[in-house]
Design a protein around this motif. Sequence first.
Motif, PDB file in Angstrom:
ATOM      1  N   VAL A   1      -3.688   6.694 -46.648  1.00 36.16           N
ATOM      2  CA  VAL A   1      -2.890   5.558 -47.121  1.00 36.16           C
ATOM      3  C   VAL A   1      -2.855   4.498 -46.025  1.00 36.16           C
ATOM      4  CG1 VAL A   1      -0.575   4.830 -47.844  1.00 36.16           C
ATOM      5  CG2 VAL A   1      -1.507   7.027 -48.617  1.00 36.16           C
ATOM      6  N   GLY A   2      -2.953   3.223 -46.429  1.00 40.48           N
ATOM      7  CA  GLY A   2      -3.006   2.149 -45.454  1.00 40.48           C
ATOM      8  C   GLY A   2      -1.868   1.161 -45.580  1.00 40.48           C
ATOM      9  N   GLY A   3      -1.611   0.459 -44.490  1.00 39.74           N
ATOM     10  CA  GLY A   3      -0.620  -0.606 -44.459  1.00 39.74           C
ATOM     11  C   GLY A   3      -1.023  -1.639 -43.425  1.00 39.74           C
TER      12      GLY A   3
ATOM     13  N   THR B   1      -6.009  -7.828 -46.396  1.00 35.07           N
ATOM     14  CA  THR B   1      -4.615  -7.531 -46.072  1.00 35.07           C
ATOM     15  C   THR B   1      -3.720  -7.593 -47.312  1.00 35.07           C
ATOM     16  OG1 THR B   1      -4.359  -9.836 -45.402  1.00 35.07           O
ATOM     17  CG2 THR B   1      -4.746  -8.224 -43.659  1.00 35.07           C
ATOM     18  N   ASP B   2      -3.972  -8.524 -48.232  1.00 37.49           N
ATOM     19  CA  ASP B   2      -3.166  -8.580 -49.455  1.00 37.49           C
ATOM     20  C   ASP B   2      -3.273  -7.294 -50.250  1.00 37.49           C
ATOM     21  OD1 ASP B   2      -2.327 -11.096 -48.831  1.00 37.49           O
ATOM     22  OD2 ASP B   2      -3.579 -12.135 -50.292  1.00 37.49           O
TER      23      ASP B   2
ATOM     24  N   PRO C   1       2.518  -3.164 -50.611  1.00 42.99           N
ATOM     25  CA  PRO C   1       2.968  -1.977 -51.356  1.00 42.99           C
ATOM     26  C   PRO C   1       2.912  -2.132 -52.866  1.00 42.99           C
ATOM     27  CG  PRO C   1       4.411  -2.372 -49.506  1.00 42.99           C
ATOM     28  CD  PRO C   1       3.490  -3.553 -49.569  1.00 42.99           C
ATOM     29  N   GLU C   2       3.055  -3.369 -53.385  1.00 42.93           N
ATOM     30  CA  GLU C   2       3.089  -3.560 -54.835  1.00 42.93           C
ATOM     31  C   GLU C   2       1.704  -3.629 -55.466  1.00 42.93           C
ATOM     32  OE1 GLU C   2       3.381  -7.783 -53.056  1.00 42.93           O
ATOM     33  OE2 GLU C   2       4.008  -5.738 -52.574  1.00 42.93           O
ATOM     34  N   ASN C   3       0.643  -3.633 -54.661  1.00 43.62           N
ATOM     35  CA  ASN C   3      -0.702  -3.798 -55.216  1.00 43.62           C
ATOM     36  C   ASN C   3      -1.392  -2.466 -55.468  1.00 43.62           C
ATOM     37  OD1 ASN C   3      -0.444  -6.563 -55.353  1.00 43.62           O
ATOM     38  ND2 ASN C   3      -1.309  -6.906 -53.325  1.00 43.62           N
TER      39      ASN C   3
ATOM     40  N   ALA D   1       4.647   1.875 -48.739  1.00 44.11           N
ATOM     41  CA  ALA D   1       5.712   1.101 -48.117  1.00 44.11           C
ATOM     42  C   ALA D   1       6.094   1.692 -46.758  1.00 44.11           C
ATOM     43  CB  ALA D   1       6.933   1.049 -49.027  1.00 44.11           C
ATOM     44  N   GLU D   2       6.164   3.008 -46.645  1.00 46.17           N
ATOM     45  CA  GLU D   2       6.472   3.647 -45.372  1.00 46.17           C
ATOM     46  C   GLU D   2       5.371   3.392 -44.352  1.00 46.17           C
ATOM     47  OE1 GLU D   2       9.069   7.425 -47.153  1.00 46.17           O
ATOM     48  OE2 GLU D   2       6.896   7.603 -46.823  1.00 46.17           O
ATOM     49  N   CYS D   3       4.137   3.346 -44.847  1.00 43.77           N
ATOM     50  CA  CYS D   3       3.005   3.076 -43.963  1.00 43.77           C
ATOM     51  C   CYS D   3       3.081   1.644 -43.409  1.00 43.77           C
ATOM     52  CB  CYS D   3       1.706   3.284 -44.738  1.00 43.77           C
ATOM     53  SG  CYS D   3       0.290   3.640 -43.694  1.00 43.77           S
ATOM     54  N   ARG D   4       3.488   0.696 -44.246  1.00 46.04           N
ATOM     55  CA  ARG D   4       3.658  -0.670 -43.755  1.00 46.04           C
ATOM     56  C   ARG D   4       4.722  -0.714 -42.667  1.00 46.04           C
ATOM     57  NH1 ARG D   4       6.762  -5.379 -44.927  1.00 46.04           N
ATOM     58  NH2 ARG D   4       5.601  -7.244 -44.335  1.00 46.04           N
TER      59      ARG D   4
END
Length: 319
Positions: A36-38, A51-52, A56-58, A234-237
């Motif tokens: 998982v990425g952020g 980056t977009d 998290p919403e994508n 989201a946690e990853c971000r």
Amino acid sequence: MNAITDVPGVLVGHHHRVGDGWATGTTVVLLPEGTVGGVDARGGAPGTRETDLLAPENLVSRVDAVCLSGGSAYGLAAADGVMRWLGERGRGFRVGPATHEVVPIVPAAVLFDLPRGAWGNRPDADFGYAACAAAAAGPVEQGSVGAGAGARVGSLKGGIGTASAEVGEITVGAVAAVNARGEVVDLSTGGFHAPGEPGEFPEPPGWAAQVSALPTDLNTTIGVVATDARLTKAECRRLAMSAQDGLARAIRPSHTLFDGDTVFSAATGTHAVAGPAALNALYIAAAAVFARAVAHGALAATTVGDLRSYRDVWASHGS
């Protein structure tokens, strides 16, 4: 190994050219399938790709690799070579029934090192491909290599640095390409801003005055923080945001209008996180390891042309 490759399955590869009008390169972080990425970008002049996608919403939550490169916006072409290397191996977001019908997900960021070499000498797709071919586990070469080949941090030569830490059974590691407008050391002492790094070294006579007369470049510190924890997008971000705090500890000033400071995050998902307190401990570790990685990049750098390294300026310090 005190490196991002302490996170199992994470590989790092460099490709660069230095000399004969060249001082630039590319560093690739290859990630295990399902990572998982952020991302978090705080500088005023980022040069980035995909980056977009990591918001998290994508739709897409998995990343295959991260490409860090010199060459300013031209260097984003290095990610094309990373995609080609991954595509040849069937790695990527599947868009069809055949094994080769994939779109590799390769977020990328670049730093400004164009003054280090002749105009037109910058990374292209072949740099990204070669960095993938060189990627390996184990110790990560640091200093004036890969994306750090032409890097500059304030008045000193910048470079690639890495670090890691353990939080219980979970590992957090970082790699940084250090190319900031700010200084990584206190010029009055020679000590690193990052806590826990060597400090209190004598100031070379007249060095502060020399620094004040130096021209400034466009800049950017870029990097990756990775963990084997199981995190949501989201946690990853939030992990990337925490690493940016480490960047701010290590470089002063940081996140300026002229820097494109961007940190990617990656969670490979091996270990569950036991609640908010444990998650917060990972974020604290992310800031600490990124700060150390920044300091290590400057410590390991070597002089390129007339851009002197920390080791050469404070020659009495040997590690």
